[in-house]
Design a protein around this motif. Structure first.
Motif, mmCIF file in Angstrom:
data_model
loop_
_atom_site.group_PDB
_atom_site.id
_atom_site.type_symbol
_atom_site.label_atom_id
_atom_site.label_comp_id
_atom_site.label_asym_id
_atom_site.label_seq_id
_atom_site.Cartn_x
_atom_site.Cartn_y
_atom_site.Cartn_z
ATOM 1 N N UNK A 137 0.837 -1.206 0.000
ATOM 2 C CA UNK A 137 0.000 0.000 0.000
ATOM 3 C C UNK A 137 0.869 1.253 0.000
ATOM 4 N N UNK A 138 0.361 2.279 -0.631
ATOM 5 C CA UNK A 138 1.015 3.576 -0.673
ATOM 6 C C UNK A 138 0.601 4.346 0.576
ATOM 7 N N UNK A 139 1.577 4.857 1.309
ATOM 8 C CA UNK A 139 1.287 5.610 2.527
ATOM 9 C C UNK A 139 1.207 7.106 2.291
ATOM 10 N N UNK A 140 2.132 7.620 1.494
ATOM 11 C CA UNK A 140 2.190 9.063 1.225
ATOM 12 C C UNK A 140 3.003 9.272 -0.037
ATOM 13 N N UNK A 141 2.642 10.308 -0.770
ATOM 14 C CA UNK A 141 3.445 10.655 -1.931
ATOM 15 C C UNK A 141 3.680 12.150 -1.969
ATOM 16 N N UNK A 142 4.828 12.514 -2.498
ATOM 17 C CA UNK A 142 5.181 13.916 -2.697
ATOM 18 C C UNK A 142 5.427 14.111 -4.189
ATOM 19 N N UNK A 143 5.957 15.257 -4.540
ATOM 20 C CA UNK A 143 6.204 15.542 -5.948
ATOM 21 C C UNK A 143 7.265 14.622 -6.535
ATOM 22 N N UNK A 144 8.215 14.133 -5.725
ATOM 23 C CA UNK A 144 9.307 13.319 -6.251
ATOM 24 C C UNK A 144 9.465 11.960 -5.573
ATOM 25 N N UNK A 145 8.760 11.730 -4.454
ATOM 26 C CA UNK A 145 8.923 10.493 -3.689
ATOM 27 C C UNK A 145 7.586 9.867 -3.318
ATOM 28 N N UNK A 146 7.605 8.548 -3.141
ATOM 29 C CA UNK A 146 6.466 7.813 -2.579
ATOM 30 C C UNK A 146 6.969 7.015 -1.387
ATOM 31 N N UNK A 147 6.139 6.903 -0.369
ATOM 32 C CA UNK A 147 6.439 6.105 0.813
ATOM 33 C C UNK A 147 5.389 5.005 0.899
ATOM 34 N N UNK A 148 5.840 3.761 1.046
ATOM 35 C CA UNK A 148 4.949 2.612 0.972
ATOM 36 C C UNK A 148 5.217 1.635 2.110
ATOM 37 N N UNK A 149 4.305 0.687 2.264
ATOM 38 C CA UNK A 149 4.463 -0.402 3.233
ATOM 39 C C UNK A 149 3.916 -1.677 2.601
ATOM 40 N N UNK A 150 4.424 -2.810 3.076
ATOM 41 C CA UNK A 150 3.937 -4.106 2.597
ATOM 42 C C UNK A 150 4.100 -5.143 3.698
ATOM 43 N N UNK A 151 3.224 -6.133 3.668
ATOM 44 C CA UNK A 151 3.260 -7.252 4.614
ATOM 45 C C UNK A 151 3.150 -8.550 3.840
ATOM 46 N N UNK A 152 3.814 -9.592 4.357
ATOM 47 C CA UNK A 152 3.711 -10.945 3.791
ATOM 48 C C UNK A 152 3.074 -11.854 4.825
ATOM 49 N N UNK A 153 2.117 -12.665 4.366
ATOM 50 C CA UNK A 153 1.414 -13.625 5.214
ATOM 51 C C UNK A 153 1.621 -15.033 4.672
ATOM 52 N N UNK A 154 1.659 -15.995 5.575
ATOM 53 C CA UNK A 154 1.747 -17.392 5.132
ATOM 54 C C UNK A 154 0.352 -17.914 4.826
ATOM 55 N N UNK A 155 0.253 -19.187 4.485
ATOM 56 C CA UNK A 155 -1.035 -19.776 4.099
ATOM 57 C C UNK A 155 -2.058 -19.751 5.226
ATOM 58 N N UNK A 156 -1.598 -19.722 6.480
ATOM 59 C CA UNK A 156 -2.504 -19.682 7.625
ATOM 60 C C UNK A 156 -2.896 -18.253 8.002
ATOM 61 N N UNK A 157 -2.366 -17.265 7.285
ATOM 62 C CA UNK A 157 -2.684 -15.876 7.582
ATOM 63 C C UNK A 157 -1.779 -15.241 8.617
ATOM 64 N N UNK A 158 -0.706 -15.928 8.996
ATOM 65 C CA UNK A 158 0.245 -15.382 9.973
ATOM 66 C C UNK A 158 1.205 -14.413 9.282
ATOM 67 N N UNK A 159 1.484 -13.300 9.963
ATOM 68 C CA UNK A 159 2.418 -12.310 9.435
ATOM 69 C C UNK A 159 3.837 -12.881 9.469
ATOM 70 N N UNK A 160 4.509 -12.892 8.326
ATOM 71 C CA UNK A 160 5.857 -13.455 8.190
ATOM 72 C C UNK A 160 6.909 -12.354 8.104
ATOM 73 N N UNK A 161 6.618 -11.297 7.356
ATOM 74 C CA UNK A 161 7.576 -10.210 7.162
ATOM 75 C C UNK A 161 6.822 -8.937 6.806
ATOM 76 N N UNK A 162 7.446 -7.812 7.118
ATOM 77 C CA UNK A 162 6.869 -6.525 6.732
ATOM 78 C C UNK A 162 8.000 -5.590 6.340
ATOM 79 N N UNK A 163 7.645 -4.556 5.593
ATOM 80 C CA UNK A 163 8.646 -3.591 5.151
ATOM 81 C C UNK A 163 7.992 -2.241 4.929
ATOM 82 N N UNK A 164 8.821 -1.216 5.027
ATOM 83 C CA UNK A 164 8.463 0.113 4.562
ATOM 84 C C UNK A 164 9.551 0.520 3.588
ATOM 85 N N UNK A 165 9.196 1.365 2.653
ATOM 86 C CA UNK A 165 10.182 1.781 1.669
ATOM 87 C C UNK A 165 9.875 3.141 1.094
ATOM 88 N N UNK A 166 10.905 3.772 0.575
ATOM 89 C CA UNK A 166 10.729 5.036 -0.140
ATOM 90 C C UNK A 166 11.207 4.820 -1.578
#
Length: 148
Positions: free
Chosen positions: A103-132
């Motif tokens: 998902x996109x969290x915020x955007x500016x004229x030159x940058x975007x800030x995002x987040x993402x999550x990974x879930x396994x088959x049971x719906x458990x959170x395995x990993x997450x990240x934020x990025x620019x």
């Protein structure tokens, strides 16, 4: 400083290029837009596992990166970008199918800030990240990204 731009002629509903074979296709990522988020699925393949037979951390990071970049494309069709920073947190491991949400969290004229999550088959959170992400220049006839 020159502003970076996104393409004026946005692609149709399928915003993920299919006319060439890229690293994401090599991994076997399945990607689709779901409203304002992007979903990514990756099925088990032995060559993507680490020595304990779980998805390699680099593969998980690639999935997170793809989900975040896809979220930008979902909000700004035709946009091209590069990852400039990514913070990743591993909270588990799995060897089965994984599903990510970006998902996109915020955007500016030159940058975007995002987040993402990974879930396994049971719906458990395995990993997450934020990025620019920084917009990349594109071919002539491009327009400026706008802030809403």
């Amino acid at each position: 400083m020159t502003d970076l731009t996104c393409a004026a002629n946005a692609p149709g509903p399928d915003m993920f290029p299919r006319d060439r074979y890229t690293f994401q296709e090599f991994l076997g990522l399945e990607r689709w837009v779901d409203g304002e988020v992007v979903r990514v699925r990756l099925r088990h393949r032995p060559e993507l596992m680490n020595y304990i037979d779980s998805f390699h951390g680099g593969v998980l990071m690639s999935v997170l990166d793809a989900a975040m970049a896809g979220a930008i494309r979902a909000q700004m069709p035709g946009c091209s970008m590069v990852t400039i920073d990514m913070a990743t947190h591993f909270m588990g491991s799995t060897r089965g199918e994984i599903n990510a949400v970006g998902r996109l969290l915020k955007r500016t004229r030159t940058l975007c800030f995002c987040a993402a999550d990974i879930y396994d088959e049971a719906g458990e959170l395995i990993a997450s990240a934020t990025g620019s992400f920084k917009y990349r220049p594109v071919a002539a006839g491009a327009v400026q990204p706008t802030r809403e």
